[in-house]
Design an enzyme around this catalytic site. Structure first.
Site, PDB file in Angstrom:
ATOM      1  N   CYS B  83      -9.984   0.773   1.694  1.00 49.20           N
ATOM      2  CA  CYS B  83     -10.044  -0.683   1.471  1.00 49.20           C
ATOM      3  C   CYS B  83     -10.842  -1.390   2.553  1.00 49.20           C
ATOM      4  CB  CYS B  83      -8.639  -1.260   1.403  1.00 49.20           C
ATOM      5  SG  CYS B  83      -7.535  -0.256   0.404  1.00 49.20           S
ATOM      6  N   CYS B 206       2.507  -8.107  -3.600  1.00 45.56           N
ATOM      7  CA  CYS B 206       1.384  -7.166  -3.682  1.00 45.56           C
ATOM      8  C   CYS B 206       0.107  -7.868  -4.121  1.00 45.56           C
ATOM      9  CB  CYS B 206       1.675  -6.070  -4.704  1.00 45.56           C
ATOM     10  SG  CYS B 206       3.244  -5.230  -4.466  1.00 45.56           S
ATOM     11  N   HIS B 333      -8.199  -8.470  -4.976  1.00 50.54           N
ATOM     12  CA  HIS B 333      -8.533  -7.386  -4.038  1.00 50.54           C
ATOM     13  C   HIS B 333      -9.310  -6.270  -4.725  1.00 50.54           C
ATOM     14  CE1 HIS B 333      -8.380  -4.619  -0.793  1.00 50.54           C
ATOM     15  NE2 HIS B 333      -7.210  -4.069  -1.023  1.00 50.54           N
TER      16      HIS B 333
END
Ligand SMILES: [Zn+2]
Lengths: 131, 385
Positions: B83, B206, B333
């Site tokens: 990430c 999340c 994300h």
């Protein structure tokens, strides 16, 4: 990923918890490594991890990855074994409400994953609360 | 080494973009950045992408993206650090420019995550964990961060509500960001009562699964001064650090050492202390992450991240605003794009172009981008001249 080659290669650590102890500084590595990050020694002695420990953190996995779907929810924790080595594993035979930091556990040999595309059923260690 | 400046930024909307392919997403963001910089040619391309192979069945994207951007035969390469791939793309591009190897470099990030099922996406993301020591046992990413959260709450008295407040605050910011995936207000109660994922983390703790891309154009500072169309943003710190990727092998599972190590280097390069940073974009992949990052960056003392969040330090009107863009939580994300999208927000804020979410009087911002459960971290410090 789970294939017969990977299962065979990892059998000593998964089935017998065989670790490596740095011959120079004594640091324990599990899984075993080829160089000690502390003293840079490349010489290790075979070492088997102790089979008792204490939960130092925990969670309950409710959304499981492939291969674990039928088991969810399941308890998982980081266990500090009696020699100070930490491992991550499932905590079996344990109601989520029973999970707490400091819980005493013993290590047992269990089924870990269902057979995936490769047809291999994976076995290994899980922690079980002391009765 | 030459000083390096950012002269152009671009990004796509973040969301479930079913009509856009991986290459289209990247090219849209890249063209946006080239237009912003006013350049029609670049000397090199670096693309951060975690797993085009598992998410889109495509490798070799360095060449693919250079070609579809109409820039072949320039050198194009993909870099990967889970990430933190976006942050790594910028750092790699900085090395090209600072060294004199190239002048104008496009650093982008992209991830196309919704072409596969949720289960396949979860599997792809989990490859950033230690396959032998973590994934084999059924650990998931929410699970690993949940282990950090349980330990942090036990050690420091961090409250469940503190975790939730991170999400509430970031949604408050993301509501004002037209690029954000989830532009809705949420409450602490909603977070605490949302579907459980890995105790104590729920679905609203999340970050989501997202498609998207972002890009920036960098060049030598001296060249940027000659172009001088928009406020010049100088990169004063760029650092990267690694750590064991298996959470349980760290001495302290509540301490993000790679972030602390990278931040220490970046502060030194920039010649500043944490107190001299005006605001930050940080890697809030899960609510607990933002709390631990605040501590690792030295913004607050060890263990105080939850309390600081509760007291409003990191709100848009607080003393140290964190994630004015909405963060990973609200903005979305797309893993490889995240590190560059953070830079996009910092430049937007430093230029004074952030509209309703504009922070007042900001001159210096920090971006912290993290891979896996903290096995890698990239920190950049940017200043407007
Ligand atoms: Zn040693």
């Amino acid at each position: 990923m789970l294939t017969p080659a990977i299962v065979r290669r990892n059998t000593p650590q998964r089935y017998r918890m065989e670790a490596a102890k740095c011959a120079k500084c004594g640091k324990v590595f599990f899984p075993p490594r080829l160089i000690c990050d502390a003293c840079k020694s490349r010489t290790f002695k075979p070492y088997t991890l102790p089979q008792e420990g204490t939960v130092v953190s925990h969670t309950v996995i409710r959304t499981a990855p492939r291969g674990f779907g039928d088991e969810a929810p399941y308890c998982m924790g980081i266990v500090e074994l009696t020699d100070g080595t930490r491992i991550l594993c499932q905590i079996a035979d344990c109601e989520p409400e029973r999970l707490e930091i400091g819980l005493k556990v013993a290590i047992e040999f269990r089924k870990i994953q269902e057979a995936g595309e490769s047809g291999v059923i994976a076995y290994g260690y899980k922690a079980v609360p002391e009765r | 080494m030459r000083d390096v400046a950012i002269i152009g930024i671009g990004m796509t909307d973040f969301g479930e973009l079913w009509n856009d392919s991986l290459r289209d997403l990247f090219v849209k963001a890249a063209l946006d950045a080239m237009d912003d910089a006013g350049v029609d040619h670049i000397d090199g391309l670096v693309a951060g992408c975690m797993s085009p192979g598992l998410f889109a069945g495509q490798e070799h994207i360095g060449s693919l993206l250079a070609d579809y951007l109409g820039q072949a035969p320039i050198p194009g390469v993909r870099v990967e650090s889970a990430c933190a791939s976006g942050g790594m793309a910028l750092r790699t591009g900085i090395a090209y420019v600072a060294s004199g190897m190239h002048d104008v470099v496009l650093c982008g990030g992209v991830e196309k995550m919704t072409d596969v099922s949720g289960a396949q996406a979860t599997y792809a993301l989990a490859t950033a964990a230690d396959q032998d020591a973590e994934a084999f046992h059924g650990a998931t990413f929410p699970g690993l961060y949940a282990l950090m959260a349980t330990a942090h709450m036990h050690k420091y008295g961090t409250r469940r509500e503190d975790l939730a407040q991170v999400a509430v605050k970031n949604h408050d910011n993301g509501m004002l960001n037209p690029h954000a995936q989830y532009r809705m207000k949420i409450t602490v109660d909603q977070v605490i009562n949302s579907v459980k994922v890995a105790d104590p983390l729920n679905i609203l703790d999340c970050s989501p699964i997202t498609d998207g891309a972002a890009a920036v154009i960098i060049c030598p500072l001296e060249m940027a001064k000659k172009l001088k169309k928009k406020p010049i943003v100088k990169i004063t710190g760029s650092a990267h650090a690694t750590d064991t990727i298996a959470l349980h092998q760290r001495a302290d599972m509540t301490w993000l050492k790679s972030t602390a190590d990278a931040a220490a280097q970046a502060y030194k390069q920039a010649g500043v202390k944490p107190s001299q940073i005006d605001f930050a974009e940080v890697h809030d992949c899960f609510t607990i992450a933002e709390i631990c990052v605040l501590e690792a960056l030295g913004v607050v003392k060890k263990g105080q991240g939850g309390k600081a969040t509760r007291e409003g330090l990191t709100a848009r009107d607080g003393k140290f605003p964190v994630n004015p863009s909405g963060g990973l939580k609200s903005k979305g994300h797309p893993v490889g794009a995240t590190g560059i999208a953070q830079i996009h927000e910092i430049v937007t804020q430093l230029r004074g172009d952030a509209g309703k979410r504009q922070l007042k009087g900001v001159k210096r911002g920090l971006a912290q981008n993290m891979g896996g459960s903290g096995g890698s971290a990239v920190v950049h410090i940017l200043e407007v001249l």
